[in-house]
Write a protein that holds these residues in place. Structure first.
Motif, PDB file in Angstrom:
ATOM      1  N   GLN A   6       0.822  -1.199   0.309  1.00 49.20           N
ATOM      2  CA  GLN A   6      -0.037   0.000   0.042  1.00 49.20           C
ATOM      3  C   GLN A   6       0.789   1.374   0.120  1.00 49.20           C
ATOM      4  OE1 GLN A   6      -2.452  -1.697   3.700  1.00 49.20           O
ATOM      5  NE2 GLN A   6      -3.465   0.267   2.890  1.00 49.20           N
ATOM      6  N   ASN A  22      -5.424   2.397  -3.213  1.00 49.77           N
ATOM      7  CA  ASN A  22      -5.328   0.977  -3.932  1.00 49.77           C
ATOM      8  C   ASN A  22      -4.215   0.276  -3.044  1.00 49.77           C
ATOM      9  OD1 ASN A  22      -6.888   1.737  -5.988  1.00 49.77           O
ATOM     10  ND2 ASN A  22      -4.971   3.011  -7.140  1.00 49.77           N
ATOM     11  N   CYS A  23      -4.137  -0.919  -3.300  1.00 51.79           N
ATOM     12  CA  CYS A  23      -3.410  -1.994  -2.687  1.00 51.79           C
ATOM     13  C   CYS A  23      -3.309  -3.100  -3.620  1.00 51.79           C
ATOM     14  CB  CYS A  23      -4.134  -2.499  -1.535  1.00 51.79           C
ATOM     15  SG  CYS A  23      -3.855  -4.039  -0.788  1.00 51.79           S
ATOM     16  N   THR A  24      -1.948  -3.816  -3.763  1.00 55.02           N
ATOM     17  CA  THR A  24      -1.760  -4.708  -4.555  1.00 55.02           C
ATOM     18  C   THR A  24      -1.257  -5.929  -3.830  1.00 55.02           C
ATOM     19  OG1 THR A  24       0.590  -4.065  -4.945  1.00 55.02           O
ATOM     20  CG2 THR A  24      -1.147  -3.305  -6.554  1.00 55.02           C
ATOM     21  N   TYR A  25      -1.518  -7.317  -4.020  1.00 55.08           N
ATOM     22  CA  TYR A  25      -1.162  -8.521  -3.310  1.00 55.08           C
ATOM     23  C   TYR A  25      -0.433  -9.338  -4.532  1.00 55.08           C
ATOM     24  CZ  TYR A  25      -5.469 -10.415  -5.293  1.00 55.08           C
ATOM     25  OH  TYR A  25      -6.399 -10.726  -6.238  1.00 55.08           O
ATOM     26  N   SER A  68      -5.631  -8.315 -12.091  1.00 54.77           N
ATOM     27  CA  SER A  68      -4.525  -7.356 -11.853  1.00 54.77           C
ATOM     28  C   SER A  68      -3.834  -7.535 -10.356  1.00 54.77           C
ATOM     29  CB  SER A  68      -4.648  -6.077 -12.103  1.00 54.77           C
ATOM     30  OG  SER A  68      -5.230  -5.768 -13.475  1.00 54.77           O
ATOM     31  N   GLN A  69      -4.685  -8.136  -9.389  1.00 51.63           N
ATOM     32  CA  GLN A  69      -4.337  -8.377  -7.951  1.00 51.63           C
ATOM     33  C   GLN A  69      -4.215  -7.251  -7.290  1.00 51.63           C
ATOM     34  OE1 GLN A  69      -1.830 -12.802  -8.890  1.00 51.63           O
ATOM     35  NE2 GLN A  69      -1.122 -11.292  -7.291  1.00 51.63           N
ATOM     36  N   TYR A  70      -5.266  -6.281  -7.280  1.00 49.90           N
ATOM     37  CA  TYR A  70      -5.476  -5.168  -6.666  1.00 49.90           C
ATOM     38  C   TYR A  70      -7.063  -4.821  -6.004  1.00 49.90           C
ATOM     39  CZ  TYR A  70      -7.332  -1.776  -9.896  1.00 49.90           C
ATOM     40  OH  TYR A  70      -8.456  -1.218 -10.902  1.00 49.90           O
ATOM     41  N   SER A  72      -9.228  -1.916  -4.097  1.00 49.44           N
ATOM     42  CA  SER A  72      -9.356  -0.477  -4.127  1.00 49.44           C
ATOM     43  C   SER A  72     -10.435   0.037  -2.874  1.00 49.44           C
ATOM     44  CB  SER A  72      -9.734   0.339  -5.173  1.00 49.44           C
ATOM     45  OG  SER A  72     -10.948  -0.103  -5.635  1.00 49.44           O
ATOM     46  N   CYS A  88      -4.952  -2.961   4.171  1.00 47.19           N
ATOM     47  CA  CYS A  88      -5.383  -3.647   3.068  1.00 47.19           C
ATOM     48  C   CYS A  88      -5.117  -5.108   3.752  1.00 47.19           C
ATOM     49  CB  CYS A  88      -5.080  -3.501   1.911  1.00 47.19           C
ATOM     50  SG  CYS A  88      -5.303  -4.459   0.593  1.00 47.19           S
TER      51      CYS A  88
END
Lengths: 111, 114
Positions: A6, A22-25, A68-70, A72, A88
């Protein structure tokens, strides 16, 4: 690379503004997704679970993009009381019931 | 409905001592989780107990241990305390329904190791 990433912020916004995090994993086996909020020196409180189709709870809207592995979080009409750190959180199918937390995004809503 | 409770609120120990932290889950929840939040760091998973059994363990040394009692309350024990163990220790509880199994957190125990 962290499993859940994040932008730490801070995001400084005026009251009434709309703000998005937003956050990605990284773990493609992640199956459950959450947003928690944490006030300074307090415990995390569950804000909302994030479902595949996206979901809304009042002024808060969460979206999930598995391809996309995100994830929001959108906050509309920001209130002073929304000032907090937003975490997140994901749980992977292959990790038991362990939650993996992002580092959090700090939001400061100003008058 | 009462939430997750933890005791004590604060705990001060010296290096080498042992600490015992306690947690009572939300009524009806069978799973209890322990997390560590060190200053400036994110929450790290420690342990998961369900129905009295340890189900999963995070990347922590064996001196971090715990147990779950028949009433589903839980204890976290930290032996041979080190300065780096100073942190907020959070307990969470959940149902296991096969769905999202949302976890709800208690207020935490702030452990200071001197």
């Amino acid at each position: 690379r962290k499993e859940v990433e994040q932008d730490p912020g801070p995001f400084n916004v005026p009251e009434g503004a709309t703000v998005a995090f937003n956050c990605t994993y990284s773990n493609s086996a992640s199956q459950s997704f959450f947003w928690y909020r944490q006030d300074c020196r307090k415990e995390p409180k569950l804000l909302m679970s994030v479902y595949s189709s996206g979901n809304e709870d009042g002024r808060f809207t969460a979206q999930l993009n598995r391809a996309s592995q995100y994830i929001s979080l959108l906050i509309r009409d920001s209130k002073l009381s929304d000032s907090a750190t937003y975490l997140c959180v994901v749980r992977a199918q292959n990790a038991g019931n362990m939650l993996t937390f992002g580092g959090g995004t700090r939001l400061m809503v100003k008058p | 409905e009462a939430g997750v409770t933890q005791s004590p609120t604060h705990l001060i120990k010296t290096r080498g001592q042992q600490a015992t932290l306690r947690c009572s889950p939300i009524s009806g929840h069978t799973s209890v989780y322990w997390y560590q939040q060190a200053l400036g760091l994110g929450l790290q998973f420690l342990l998961w107990y369900d129905e009295g059994e340890e189900r999963n363990r995070g990347n922590f040394p064996p001196r971090f241990s715990g147990r779950q009692f028949p009433n589903y309350s839980s204890e976290l024990n930290v032996n041979a305390l080190e300065l780096e163990d100073s942190a907020l220790y959070l307990c969470a509880s959940s149902l296991l329904t096969g769905g999202y199994n949302e976890q709800f957190f208690g207020p935490g125990t702030r452990l200071t190791v001197l």
